[in-house]
Design a protein around this motif. Structure first.
Motif, PDB file in Angstrom:
ATOM      1  N   GLY A  76      99.777  63.897  44.606  1.00  0.00           N
ATOM      2  CA  GLY A  76      99.338  65.156  44.033  1.00  0.00           C
ATOM      3  C   GLY A  76     100.209  65.651  42.899  1.00  0.00           C
ATOM      4  N   LEU A  77     101.413  65.120  42.812  1.00  0.00           N
ATOM      5  CA  LEU A  77     102.341  65.543  41.759  1.00  0.00           C
ATOM      6  C   LEU A  77     102.439  64.533  40.618  1.00  0.00           C
ATOM      7  CD1 LEU A  77     105.255  66.972  43.950  1.00  0.00           C
ATOM      8  CD2 LEU A  77     103.421  68.240  42.792  1.00  0.00           C
ATOM      9  N   LEU A  78     101.612  63.485  40.658  1.00  0.00           N
ATOM     10  CA  LEU A  78     101.694  62.445  39.634  1.00  0.00           C
ATOM     11  C   LEU A  78     101.490  63.027  38.232  1.00  0.00           C
ATOM     12  CD1 LEU A  78     101.831  59.463  38.757  1.00  0.00           C
ATOM     13  CD2 LEU A  78      99.366  59.327  39.167  1.00  0.00           C
ATOM     14  N   ALA A  79     100.436  63.814  38.053  1.00  0.00           N
ATOM     15  CA  ALA A  79     100.160  64.381  36.729  1.00  0.00           C
ATOM     16  C   ALA A  79     101.289  65.294  36.276  1.00  0.00           C
ATOM     17  CB  ALA A  79      98.841  65.140  36.750  1.00  0.00           C
ATOM     18  N   HIS A  80     101.918  65.987  37.219  1.00  0.00           N
ATOM     19  CA  HIS A  80     103.042  66.854  36.869  1.00  0.00           C
ATOM     20  C   HIS A  80     104.216  66.016  36.354  1.00  0.00           C
ATOM     21  CE1 HIS A  80     101.399  70.597  38.668  1.00  0.00           C
ATOM     22  NE2 HIS A  80     100.748  69.737  39.456  1.00  0.00           N
ATOM     23  N   GLY A  81     104.477  64.872  37.017  1.00  0.00           N
ATOM     24  CA  GLY A  81     105.575  64.023  36.574  1.00  0.00           C
ATOM     25  C   GLY A  81     105.343  63.458  35.187  1.00  0.00           C
ATOM     26  N   VAL A  82     104.129  63.025  34.911  1.00  0.00           N
ATOM     27  CA  VAL A  82     103.813  62.493  33.585  1.00  0.00           C
ATOM     28  C   VAL A  82     103.897  63.616  32.545  1.00  0.00           C
ATOM     29  CG1 VAL A  82     102.045  61.367  32.176  1.00  0.00           C
ATOM     30  CG2 VAL A  82     102.392  60.648  34.547  1.00  0.00           C
ATOM     31  N   ALA A  84     105.781  66.219  32.650  1.00  0.00           N
ATOM     32  CA  ALA A  84     107.187  66.523  32.401  1.00  0.00           C
ATOM     33  C   ALA A  84     107.796  65.520  31.441  1.00  0.00           C
ATOM     34  CB  ALA A  84     107.956  66.537  33.725  1.00  0.00           C
ATOM     35  N   ALA A  85     107.442  64.243  31.579  1.00  0.00           N
ATOM     36  CA  ALA A  85     107.975  63.218  30.683  1.00  0.00           C
ATOM     37  C   ALA A  85     107.518  63.452  29.250  1.00  0.00           C
ATOM     38  CB  ALA A  85     107.535  61.834  31.153  1.00  0.00           C
ATOM     39  N   LEU A  86     106.327  64.031  29.091  1.00  0.00           N
ATOM     40  CA  LEU A  86     105.783  64.271  27.750  1.00  0.00           C
ATOM     41  C   LEU A  86     106.106  65.669  27.219  1.00  0.00           C
ATOM     42  CD1 LEU A  86     104.224  61.687  28.571  1.00  0.00           C
ATOM     43  CD2 LEU A  86     102.237  62.618  27.417  1.00  0.00           C
ATOM     44  N   GLY A  87     106.770  66.468  28.038  1.00  0.00           N
ATOM     45  CA  GLY A  87     107.091  67.826  27.600  1.00  0.00           C
ATOM     46  C   GLY A  87     105.915  68.768  27.656  1.00  0.00           C
ATOM     47  N   VAL A  88     104.937  68.469  28.502  1.00  0.00           N
ATOM     48  CA  VAL A  88     103.766  69.329  28.661  1.00  0.00           C
ATOM     49  C   VAL A  88     104.001  70.233  29.865  1.00  0.00           C
ATOM     50  CG1 VAL A  88     101.288  69.392  29.134  1.00  0.00           C
ATOM     51  CG2 VAL A  88     102.236  67.619  27.645  1.00  0.00           C
ATOM     52  N   GLY A  89     103.925  71.553  29.668  1.00  0.00           N
ATOM     53  CA  GLY A  89     104.232  72.484  30.743  1.00  0.00           C
ATOM     54  C   GLY A  89     103.148  72.562  31.792  1.00  0.00           C
ATOM     55  N   ASP A  90     103.536  73.056  32.989  1.00  0.00           N
ATOM     56  CA  ASP A  90     102.586  73.244  34.078  1.00  0.00           C
ATOM     57  C   ASP A  90     101.755  74.499  33.842  1.00  0.00           C
ATOM     58  OD1 ASP A  90     103.690  71.072  35.215  1.00  0.00           O
ATOM     59  OD2 ASP A  90     104.688  72.114  36.873  1.00  0.00           O
ATOM     60  N   GLN A  91     100.518  74.446  34.348  1.00  0.00           N
ATOM     61  CA  GLN A  91      99.674  75.643  34.368  1.00  0.00           C
ATOM     62  C   GLN A  91      99.099  75.742  35.779  1.00  0.00           C
ATOM     63  OE1 GLN A  91      96.809  76.056  31.232  1.00  0.00           O
ATOM     64  NE2 GLN A  91      98.224  75.294  29.654  1.00  0.00           N
ATOM     65  N   ARG A  97      96.086  67.573  35.959  1.00  0.00           N
ATOM     66  CA  ARG A  97      95.475  66.422  35.292  1.00  0.00           C
ATOM     67  C   ARG A  97      94.617  66.881  34.120  1.00  0.00           C
ATOM     68  NH1 ARG A  97      91.369  63.394  38.916  1.00  0.00           N
ATOM     69  NH2 ARG A  97      93.207  63.227  40.240  1.00  0.00           N
ATOM     70  N   GLU A  98      93.873  67.993  34.315  1.00  0.00           N
ATOM     71  CA  GLU A  98      93.056  68.526  33.233  1.00  0.00           C
ATOM     72  C   GLU A  98      93.921  69.052  32.094  1.00  0.00           C
ATOM     73  OE1 GLU A  98      90.374  71.466  34.631  1.00  0.00           O
ATOM     74  OE2 GLU A  98      89.479  70.181  36.191  1.00  0.00           O
ATOM     75  N   VAL A  99      95.000  69.718  32.456  1.00  0.00           N
ATOM     76  CA  VAL A  99      95.910  70.256  31.440  1.00  0.00           C
ATOM     77  C   VAL A  99      96.470  69.131  30.579  1.00  0.00           C
ATOM     78  CG1 VAL A  99      98.094  71.480  31.079  1.00  0.00           C
ATOM     79  CG2 VAL A  99      96.507  72.246  32.874  1.00  0.00           C
ATOM     80  N   LEU A 100      96.909  68.050  31.246  1.00  0.00           N
ATOM     81  CA  LEU A 100      97.497  66.922  30.529  1.00  0.00           C
ATOM     82  C   LEU A 100      96.461  66.257  29.630  1.00  0.00           C
ATOM     83  CD1 LEU A 100      99.869  65.003  30.038  1.00  0.00           C
ATOM     84  CD2 LEU A 100      99.164  63.719  32.076  1.00  0.00           C
ATOM     85  N   ALA A 101      95.266  66.017  30.158  1.00  0.00           N
ATOM     86  CA  ALA A 101      94.224  65.369  29.366  1.00  0.00           C
ATOM     87  C   ALA A 101      93.868  66.208  28.148  1.00  0.00           C
ATOM     88  CB  ALA A 101      92.996  65.130  30.238  1.00  0.00           C
ATOM     89  N   GLU A 102      93.774  67.521  28.352  1.00  0.00           N
ATOM     90  CA  GLU A 102      93.466  68.415  27.230  1.00  0.00           C
ATOM     91  C   GLU A 102      94.569  68.407  26.184  1.00  0.00           C
ATOM     92  OE1 GLU A 102      93.678  73.035  27.207  1.00  0.00           O
ATOM     93  OE2 GLU A 102      91.706  72.463  27.997  1.00  0.00           O
ATOM     94  N   ARG A 103      95.804  68.378  26.640  1.00  0.00           N
ATOM     95  CA  ARG A 103      96.948  68.392  25.708  1.00  0.00           C
ATOM     96  C   ARG A 103      96.989  67.123  24.863  1.00  0.00           C
ATOM     97  NH1 ARG A 103      99.955  69.130  22.316  1.00  0.00           N
ATOM     98  NH2 ARG A 103     102.085  69.955  22.325  1.00  0.00           N
ATOM     99  N   LEU A 104      96.514  66.006  25.454  1.00  0.00           N
ATOM    100  CA  LEU A 104      96.564  64.731  24.731  1.00  0.00           C
ATOM    101  C   LEU A 104      95.335  64.498  23.861  1.00  0.00           C
ATOM    102  CD1 LEU A 104      98.037  62.349  27.461  1.00  0.00           C
ATOM    103  CD2 LEU A 104      99.233  63.567  25.644  1.00  0.00           C
ATOM    104  N   ALA A 105      94.308  65.315  24.024  1.00  0.00           N
ATOM    105  CA  ALA A 105      93.107  65.165  23.204  1.00  0.00           C
ATOM    106  C   ALA A 105      93.467  65.273  21.728  1.00  0.00           C
ATOM    107  CB  ALA A 105      92.077  66.224  23.580  1.00  0.00           C
ATOM    108  N   GLY A 106      92.984  64.369  20.951  1.00  0.00           N
ATOM    109  CA  GLY A 106      93.280  64.376  19.523  1.00  0.00           C
ATOM    110  C   GLY A 106      94.555  63.639  19.147  1.00  0.00           C
ATOM    111  N   LYS A 107      95.358  63.259  20.143  1.00  0.00           N
ATOM    112  CA  LYS A 107      96.590  62.523  19.847  1.00  0.00           C
ATOM    113  C   LYS A 107      96.291  61.038  19.641  1.00  0.00           C
ATOM    114  CE  LYS A 107      99.288  66.088  20.438  1.00  0.00           C
ATOM    115  NZ  LYS A 107      99.908  66.727  19.252  1.00  0.00           N
ATOM    116  N   ARG A 108      97.095  60.422  18.815  1.00  0.00           N
ATOM    117  CA  ARG A 108      97.067  58.962  18.632  1.00  0.00           C
ATOM    118  C   ARG A 108      98.450  58.459  19.003  1.00  0.00           C
ATOM    119  NH1 ARG A 108      95.427  57.557  12.856  1.00  0.00           N
ATOM    120  NH2 ARG A 108      95.436  55.433  13.758  1.00  0.00           N
ATOM    121  N   MET A 109      98.571  58.026  20.234  1.00  0.00           N
ATOM    122  CA  MET A 109      99.887  57.701  20.781  1.00  0.00           C
ATOM    123  C   MET A 109      99.744  56.618  21.852  1.00  0.00           C
ATOM    124  SD  MET A 109     100.447  60.868  23.437  1.00  0.00           S
ATOM    125  CE  MET A 109     101.301  59.857  24.636  1.00  0.00           C
TER     126      MET A 109
END
Length: 678
Positions: A76-82, A84-91, A97-109
């Motif tokens: 349940g904390l997997l998305a939180h760990g990833v 954190a590694a990317l510097g994306v804060g918790d909401q 998982r939705e927060v992370l996916a949304e934050r990465l939308a539009g990125k080329r990485m």
């Protein structure tokens, strides 16, 4: 709250990547063409290091990012760990998982998800969500098993190449280079220039199966112990590396044992039991053998857990369908096999399986499946050797060693065969058909090594025991050895008498197998040396017709060799060369070292007769290298040695000693089989 975006967080480079250029290029190609790539492979093979190197070379606008999942235990904390590694804060109000996916939308990485095997389902779901929301993101995962998404491409990473036993230039191999370089970086000097140290490094790499993590740990040991001392230490790979089984490791990569144990923890009960049982195979194995040996009431269906072990990178499967456990996996399984109290039982099953296969191989060897059975025996030799070692002191071991006589004499395992036969005979003195067979087989291999006295003693003992038992096939085989011994001692009258006696005895046996086919070319050679070429030709014609009907290769090539000798004596150099080429091709294909050495010597004689002294000298050198690999020069027999000496004397007179020595030296430097017939 928005977080500023950086260009990556890859770990600092630790040493250089040694080898892996092909794998790195392939991984770069896969990342460029696919959105999800997973590097799989067994514990310690270097998946993370390869992934980081590939990520470092990746040139996407938003960088390469690394998330180490090894310490994460809560799915349940997997998305939180990833995040954190990317510097994306918790909401807290939304699934991370939705927060992370949304934050990465539009990125080329490139996102590296390192060590996914313990949370495959969660990693699969996270990867699927990210790729759906962010098509410009590429995911590179490392795992001991694939994630299982349709768009996933898998790069299977194997250990580094190790030098074969006896290689005199082990430093050419990536495993040795890695071990030496890491040891030097730690202040050790593992390559003091001594050939013994280089060979010891090669032996260490073989014992560790070229697994990079194991080599890194071995490099640390070389700070306080020489390569030779470390390579010769008894015990499994864990004790070799100073791995204390009672120590509780901190972290998955604290020791090799804990790295392998991590895979063990991820297995279910059936996989763990099968893993332990598979450790009884010291080398590779086919799936049928694994199922036969490992299936019982406790494990009624070994096929399914085997498939899961392959998927989990515990068992490695080659493109040829063979499977194996790398050394750390095998020895970890062996520990649990002992703990389960099943070691002795599994060894018995393993021996029984290979003994039954060897008996069948011997029975079918003189026919169309001869090459298949020869390949089987070479391929399964580590398993056959283990089965022999476990039972050599008893009748079952004697039966196995005797049944493999074709491997020892006809397929080139002469030195090993002599050792196994001697031990089996020493421990099994009661006369039996298997002992008689072992005696005449021992006579053949002793003859090949030039030990004519032992060959004579063993053939006589075999004849006495066979006569007492009414074993006409055994008696015929023993008499045939005696005939060859008489021929090698230039007693052609006695040789002719004995070989005819052997043929008569074989003719009384309902199924003489290969025995009669071996004796006929011997008869033709003796007749030819006595000057009876017409009868020799008739014998060879009948022999070849039989071989072609049977689909037999080994004895036919023996006949080709004899035909070449006869044609050379008659001065037909083209026919002599054609027949010896045919003989050498078959002998080398089978692994017949004695036959190959004789054929190369015959090629040298033909070259000398053609006036090509340089080629003849080179062939004599190449032949000597083969002779030296398994026994004394020219089988220690005057008939063979005199032929070489005659050729050598002729060539020295033709081109002079200096040119002869130079060409001969070039021949001895050739790899056996390479360039010999060119």
């Amino acid at each position: 709250m928005k977080t500023s975006w950086q260009t990556g967080n890859l770990p600092a480079e630790i040493g250089g990547l040694i080898g892996r250029s092909a794998e790195l290029a392939e991984l770069a190609r896969l990342i460029g063409e696919h959105t999800l790539v997973t590097v799989t492979g067994p514990a310690g093979v270097g998946k993370t290091r390869l992934a980081v190197e590939a990520a470092r070379a990746c040139r996407l606008p938003d960088g390469a990012w690394f998330a180490d999942l090894a310490a994460e235990r809560d799915a349940g904390l997997l998305a939180h760990g990833v995040s954190a590694a990317l510097g994306v804060g918790d909401q807290a109000a939304r699934p991370q998982r939705e927060v992370l996916a949304e934050r990465l939308a539009g990125k080329r990485m490139l996102l590296v998800l390192d060590t996914c095997e313990h949370m495959i389902a969660s990693c699969r779901e996270l990867a699927e969500a990210i790729l759906a929301a962010a098509p410009g993101v590429r995911i590179l995962a490392t795992s001991r098993r694939p994630l299982g998404l349709p768009q996933e491409r898998v790069l299977r990473l194997e250990p580094l190449a190790v030098p074969p036993t006896g290689d005199d230039r082990p430093e050419r191999y990536d495993a040795v280079r890695l071990l030496a370089r890491r040891a030097e970086a730690l202040g050790a000097r593992p390559e003091g220039g001594a050939a013994a140290d280089r060979r010891a490094l090669g032996e260490l790499c073989r014992r560790l199966d070229g697994i990079p993590f194991a080599l890194e740990l071995a490099a640390r040991r070389l700070r306080t112990i020489s390569p030779g001392e470390l390579a010769e230490r008894p015990g499994d790979v864990f004790s070799l590396l100073g791995d204390d089984p009672d120590r509780i490791a901190e972290g998955r990569h604290h020791s090799l044992r804990t790295a392998v144990g991590w895979s063990h923890e991820l297995c279910g009960p059936e996989e763990r039991l099968l893993w332990a049982r598979l450790s009884v195979f010291p080398g590779g194995f086919d799936i049928g053998s694994a199922i036969t040996v490992c299936t019982d009431d406790r494990l009624p269906d070994a096929a399914r857990p085997l498939a899961r072990l392959i998927e989990a990178s515990v068992v490695t499967r080659s493109t040829a369908g063979r499977c194996r456990l790398y050394a750390p996996m095998r020895e970890y399984g062996a520990f649990w096999l002992r703990e389960l109290g099943e070691e002795e039982e599994l060894r018995r099953r393993h021996h029984r399986h290979y003994r039954e296969a060897a008996v069948r191989a011997e029975a079918e060897w003189a026919g169309r499946v001869q090459l298949d059975w020869t390949d089987w025996a070479h391929r399964e030799y580590p398993n056959l050797r283990a089965a022999i070692e476990h039972t050599v002191t008893g009748p079952d071991g004697l039966e196995l060693v005797a049944a493999l006589w074709f491997l020892w004499f006809c397929a080139g395992r002469i030195t090993e065969g002599r050792r196994h036969l001697d031990r089996a005979l020493a421990h099994n003195r009661r006369p039996t058909p298997a002992r008689t067979k072992a005696l005449w087989a021992s006579a053949w291999v002793a003859l090949a090594q030039g030990d004519l006295a032992v060959a004579a003693d063993r053939s006589l003992e075999a004849l006495e025991e066979a006569t007492d038992q009414g074993d006409e096939a055994g008696a015929a085989s023993a008499v045939h050895v005696a005939a060859v011994l008489a021929m090698l001692r230039d007693d052609l009258d006695r040789a002719l008498k004995l070989v005819c006696e052997a043929i008569d005895l074989f003719a009384r046996v309902p199924d003489p197998g290969i025995g009669l086919a071996m004796a006929r070319p011997t008869l033709a050679l003796i007749l030819g040396r006595r000057g009876d070429h017409e009868r020799a030709d008739q014998v060879l014609q009948g022999h070849r017709a039989w071989c072609e009907r049977q689909g037999e290769v080994w004895s036919r090539s023996y006949g080709d060799y004899v035909r070449s000798v006869l044609e050379l004596g008659r001065g037909d150099l083209d026919a002599a060369e054609a027949h010896v080429h045919a003989a050498l091709a078959a002998k080398w294909r089978l692994g017949d070292m004695l036959g190959s050495a004789l054929a190369v010597d015959q090629l040298a004689a033909v070259a000398a007769a053609r006036g090509d002294g340089e080629r003849s000298a080179r062939l004599l050198g190449a032949g000597q290298r083969i002779w030296s690999a398994f026994g004394g020069p020219q089988a220690g027999a005057r008939a063979f040695a005199s032929g070489r000496h005659t050729t050598e004397h002729r060539v020295r007179s033709m081109i002079g000693d200096e040119r002869y020595e130079a060409a001969y030296a070039r021949g001895t430097s050739l790899e056996p089989g390479g360039g010999v017939i060119d």
